[in-house]
Design a protein around this motif. Sequence first.
Motif, PDB file in Angstrom:
ATOM      1  N   MET A  51       0.757  -2.021   0.058  1.00 25.38           N
ATOM      2  CA  MET A  51      -0.046  -0.549  -0.263  1.00 25.38           C
ATOM      3  C   MET A  51       0.515   1.303   0.004  1.00 25.38           C
ATOM      4  SD  MET A  51      -3.113   1.148   2.487  1.00 25.38           S
ATOM      5  CE  MET A  51      -2.814   1.671   3.816  1.00 25.38           C
ATOM      6  N   ALA A  52       0.611   2.205  -1.144  1.00 25.40           N
ATOM      7  CA  ALA A  52       1.097   3.620  -0.680  1.00 25.40           C
ATOM      8  C   ALA A  52       0.754   3.658  -0.212  1.00 25.40           C
ATOM      9  CB  ALA A  52       0.895   4.197  -2.313  1.00 25.40           C
ATOM     10  N   GLN A  53       2.014   5.051   0.645  1.00 22.86           N
ATOM     11  CA  GLN A  53       2.006   6.035   1.366  1.00 22.86           C
ATOM     12  C   GLN A  53       1.248   7.159   1.169  1.00 22.86           C
ATOM     13  OE1 GLN A  53       5.702   6.670   4.276  1.00 22.86           O
ATOM     14  NE2 GLN A  53       5.531   8.751   4.381  1.00 22.86           N
ATOM     15  N   LYS A  54       0.280   7.832   2.267  1.00 21.70           N
ATOM     16  CA  LYS A  54      -0.475   8.860   2.302  1.00 21.70           C
ATOM     17  C   LYS A  54       0.575  10.312   2.367  1.00 21.70           C
ATOM     18  CE  LYS A  54      -4.762   7.003   4.297  1.00 21.70           C
ATOM     19  NZ  LYS A  54      -5.626   6.997   5.263  1.00 21.70           N
ATOM     20  N   SER A  55       0.241  10.683   1.404  1.00 22.86           N
ATOM     21  CA  SER A  55       1.177  12.585   0.933  1.00 22.86           C
ATOM     22  C   SER A  55       0.844  13.117   2.407  1.00 22.86           C
ATOM     23  CB  SER A  55       0.675  12.731  -0.097  1.00 22.86           C
ATOM     24  OG  SER A  55      -0.378  13.950   0.153  1.00 22.86           O
ATOM     25  N   PHE A  56       1.292  13.930   2.859  1.00 25.19           N
ATOM     26  CA  PHE A  56       1.441  14.675   3.838  1.00 25.19           C
ATOM     27  C   PHE A  56      -0.141  15.415   3.869  1.00 25.19           C
ATOM     28  CE2 PHE A  56       1.683  19.051   5.500  1.00 25.19           C
ATOM     29  CZ  PHE A  56       1.717  19.164   6.804  1.00 25.19           C
ATOM     30  N   GLN A  57      -0.467  16.087   2.823  1.00 28.72           N
ATOM     31  CA  GLN A  57      -1.674  16.483   3.112  1.00 28.72           C
ATOM     32  C   GLN A  57      -3.156  15.492   2.912  1.00 28.72           C
ATOM     33  OE1 GLN A  57      -1.897  20.069   2.044  1.00 28.72           O
ATOM     34  NE2 GLN A  57      -4.257  19.772   2.701  1.00 28.72           N
ATOM     35  N   GLU A  58      -2.673  14.092   2.601  1.00 28.51           N
ATOM     36  CA  GLU A  58      -3.774  13.223   2.743  1.00 28.51           C
ATOM     37  C   GLU A  58      -3.960  13.307   4.396  1.00 28.51           C
ATOM     38  OE1 GLU A  58      -4.290   9.951  -0.903  1.00 28.51           O
ATOM     39  OE2 GLU A  58      -2.072  10.546   0.280  1.00 28.51           O
ATOM     40  N   VAL A  59      -2.850  12.853   4.536  1.00 29.22           N
ATOM     41  CA  VAL A  59      -2.683  12.600   6.683  1.00 29.22           C
ATOM     42  C   VAL A  59      -3.266  13.695   7.125  1.00 29.22           C
ATOM     43  CG1 VAL A  59      -1.090  12.330   8.573  1.00 29.22           C
ATOM     44  CG2 VAL A  59      -1.161  10.893   6.443  1.00 29.22           C
ATOM     45  N   PHE A  60      -2.948  14.991   6.787  1.00 29.84           N
ATOM     46  CA  PHE A  60      -3.191  16.828   7.776  1.00 29.84           C
ATOM     47  C   PHE A  60      -5.124  16.671   7.228  1.00 29.84           C
ATOM     48  CE2 PHE A  60      -4.420  20.683   7.355  1.00 29.84           C
ATOM     49  CZ  PHE A  60      -3.860  21.793   8.295  1.00 29.84           C
ATOM     50  N   ASP A  61      -5.216  16.552   6.081  1.00 31.54           N
ATOM     51  CA  ASP A  61      -6.639  16.384   5.766  1.00 31.54           C
ATOM     52  C   ASP A  61      -7.550  15.375   6.588  1.00 31.54           C
ATOM     53  OD1 ASP A  61      -6.285  18.608   4.525  1.00 31.54           O
ATOM     54  OD2 ASP A  61      -6.329  17.582   2.628  1.00 31.54           O
ATOM     55  N   GLU A  62      -6.896  14.318   6.696  1.00 25.59           N
ATOM     56  CA  GLU A  62      -7.727  13.102   7.827  1.00 25.59           C
ATOM     57  C   GLU A  62      -7.901  13.905   9.255  1.00 25.59           C
ATOM     58  OE1 GLU A  62      -5.863   9.187   9.016  1.00 25.59           O
ATOM     59  OE2 GLU A  62      -6.256   9.154   6.567  1.00 25.59           O
ATOM     60  N   ILE A  63      -6.626  13.888   9.502  1.00 28.88           N
ATOM     61  CA  ILE A  63      -6.906  14.493  11.090  1.00 28.88           C
ATOM     62  C   ILE A  63      -7.304  15.727  11.752  1.00 28.88           C
ATOM     63  CG2 ILE A  63      -4.773  15.443  12.973  1.00 28.88           C
ATOM     64  CD1 ILE A  63      -2.867  13.705  11.729  1.00 28.88           C
ATOM     65  N   LYS A  64      -7.227  16.631  10.493  1.00 29.85           N
ATOM     66  CA  LYS A  64      -8.213  17.982  10.822  1.00 29.85           C
ATOM     67  C   LYS A  64      -9.652  17.841  10.936  1.00 29.85           C
ATOM     68  CE  LYS A  64      -8.480  22.477   9.375  1.00 29.85           C
ATOM     69  NZ  LYS A  64      -8.287  23.596   8.379  1.00 29.85           N
ATOM     70  N   SER A  65      -9.786  16.259   9.967  1.00 27.53           N
ATOM     71  CA  SER A  65     -11.437  16.221   9.548  1.00 27.53           C
ATOM     72  C   SER A  65     -11.959  15.535  10.653  1.00 27.53           C
ATOM     73  CB  SER A  65     -11.638  15.256   8.646  1.00 27.53           C
ATOM     74  OG  SER A  65     -11.008  13.892   8.304  1.00 27.53           O
ATOM     75  N   LYS A  66     -11.106  14.723  11.309  1.00 27.30           N
ATOM     76  CA  LYS A  66     -11.374  13.939  13.139  1.00 27.30           C
ATOM     77  C   LYS A  66     -11.824  14.553  14.413  1.00 27.30           C
ATOM     78  CE  LYS A  66      -9.844   9.468  10.751  1.00 27.30           C
ATOM     79  NZ  LYS A  66      -9.510   8.589  11.233  1.00 27.30           N
ATOM     80  N   VAL A  67     -11.393  15.997  14.343  1.00 28.15           N
ATOM     81  CA  VAL A  67     -11.547  17.284  15.017  1.00 28.15           C
ATOM     82  C   VAL A  67     -12.787  17.174  15.155  1.00 28.15           C
ATOM     83  CG1 VAL A  67     -11.109  19.663  16.533  1.00 28.15           C
ATOM     84  CG2 VAL A  67      -9.467  18.373  14.658  1.00 28.15           C
TER      85      VAL A  67
END
Length: 187
Positions: free
Chosen positions: A1-17
């Motif tokens: 599985m390809a590693q997620k990009s920084f922006q994908e991880v950032f957006d994922e964390i931000k969406s879970k707030v």
Amino acid sequence: MAQKSFQEVFDEIKSKVSVSNKGGSPRPVKSWSRSDFDRLAKALVNDVNYTIDSVTIKNGKPEKKEIKPVQLYRNAIRQILIDFGVDKEEAKRIMEESYEIRNVDGLYELASEIIYKYIEAGKKFDFIPRQDFVGSLTLREIGETITEHKTISKNGEPAKTIKVKKQKHKQLEKKSKAPRWLKTHLK
């Protein structure tokens, strides 16, 4: 599985707030997560093209400056590898996008301790200025204090007074205001 990009991880964390409506108006619930920090740090150190758009004042006018923190960090590691005898061409591979830093153990502790010790030494830590942000941190010594608080009466019982003694301690102070380049003097 390809590693997620920084922006994908950032957006994922931000969406879970999560958001709290306590007190009438909705506010984000800010919480600490070591695993989220490590995921974000790992994604960042693996985004070799990550760029900060910093702002500085030159001749009274704002000027943008690009900073590539991941390239600076990887270049420091490259120099360590060379110092340990790794061939320069081989050490250069750490600068490539295809090289994945798989472990960020200790990065949180190191970053936290560097900033804490710097401000504990009496210095002010300035964050890199952005187009819409300037901010800094300092530490303040707080002496021993005694405060009194009244409790709320319940079931007809009278309110009580509680004394709280706080030992000498340190307190983080932040300073953050609108950047100069976003202010306009009105007549």
